[in-house]
Design a protein around this motif. Structure first.
Motif, short mmCIF file in Angstrom:
data_model
loop_
_atom_site.label_atom_id
_atom_site.label_comp_id
_atom_site.label_asym_id
_atom_site.label_seq_id
_atom_site.Cartn_x
_atom_site.Cartn_y
_atom_site.Cartn_z
N THR A 10 -8.93 -4.23 5.99
CA THR A 10 -7.71 -4.51 5.24
C THR A 10 -7.68 -3.64 3.99
O THR A 10 -8.69 -3.56 3.27
N ALA A 11 -6.54 -3.02 3.76
CA ALA A 11 -6.35 -2.21 2.55
C ALA A 11 -5.29 -2.87 1.68
O ALA A 11 -4.29 -3.39 2.18
N THR A 12 -5.54 -2.85 0.39
CA THR A 12 -4.58 -3.38 -0.57
C THR A 12 -4.21 -2.27 -1.55
O THR A 12 -5.03 -1.43 -1.88
N HIS A 13 -2.99 -2.26 -1.96
CA HIS A 13 -2.47 -1.32 -2.96
C HIS A 13 -2.52 0.13 -2.50
O HIS A 13 -2.67 1.05 -3.32
N GLY A 17 -6.19 1.50 -4.25
CA GLY A 17 -6.59 0.11 -4.14
C GLY A 17 -7.99 -0.04 -3.61
O GLY A 17 -8.92 0.62 -4.05
N ARG A 18 -8.12 -0.87 -2.59
CA ARG A 18 -9.42 -1.20 -2.05
C ARG A 18 -9.28 -1.37 -0.55
O ARG A 18 -8.26 -1.83 -0.07
N ALA A 19 -10.33 -1.02 0.21
CA ALA A 19 -10.38 -1.25 1.65
C ALA A 19 -11.66 -2.02 1.95
O ALA A 19 -12.73 -1.66 1.47
N ASP A 27 -16.69 -1.79 1.90
CA ASP A 27 -15.93 -2.32 0.77
C ASP A 27 -15.84 -1.19 -0.24
O ASP A 27 -16.79 -0.93 -0.98
N GLN A 29 -13.56 1.41 -3.01
CA GLN A 29 -12.45 1.68 -3.92
C GLN A 29 -11.70 2.89 -3.40
O GLN A 29 -12.32 3.90 -3.04
#
Length: 137
Positions: A10-13, A17-19, A27, A29
């Motif tokens: 899952t990736a955010t932003h 962001g972060r994956a 995990d 950045q």
């Protein structure tokens, strides 16, 4: 196709962001590279794709090498993934640089690399969609 394995992340932003993988082993950045206006303080999707493709192609090369009874276990594959503008959007291009072990002649090496390109799931996924150049070094 019945999946033998399914990776989940899952990736955010987006690119800034972060994956994180579902098992937590990945995990990272994310950050756009400096060349795209980012701070370069994280990895980016192109680096992840380059690493994944290189690892997968090296495994495919091992499969075809073993079938041909040619030891390519010391081969290295370097993936280069370029991102550029295409029309209104963006596109990728890939170069795979394959360094074969000493003792593998040029003809045999070329044949194995081309066979690996037919076996590798990344090659099969990208075929006809993005240019992939195979370079034997």
């Amino acid at each position: 196709m019945d999946a033998l394995y399914t990776a989940v992340a899952t990736a955010t932003h987006g690119r800034d962001g972060r994956a994180v993988s579902s098992d937590g082993k990945l995990d990272i950045q994310l950050a756009p590279p400096v060349e795209l206006g980012g701070n370069g303080q994280g990895t980016n999707p192109e680096q992840l794709f380059a690493a994944g493709y290189a690892a997968c192609f090296a495994s495919a090369l091992g499969v075809v090498g073993r079938a041909a009874k040619v030891d390519v276990s010391d081969a290295t594959v370097t993936g280069e993934v370029g991102l550029g503008k295409q029309g209104e959007g963006f596109a990728l291009k890939v170069t795979l640089r394959v360094e074969l072990p000493e003792g593998v002649d040029e003809g045999t090496g070329r044949k194995l690399v081309e066979q690996a390109h037919q076996v590798c799931p990344y090659s099969n996924a990208t075929r006809g969609n993005i240019p992939v150049d195979l370079v034997i070094e």
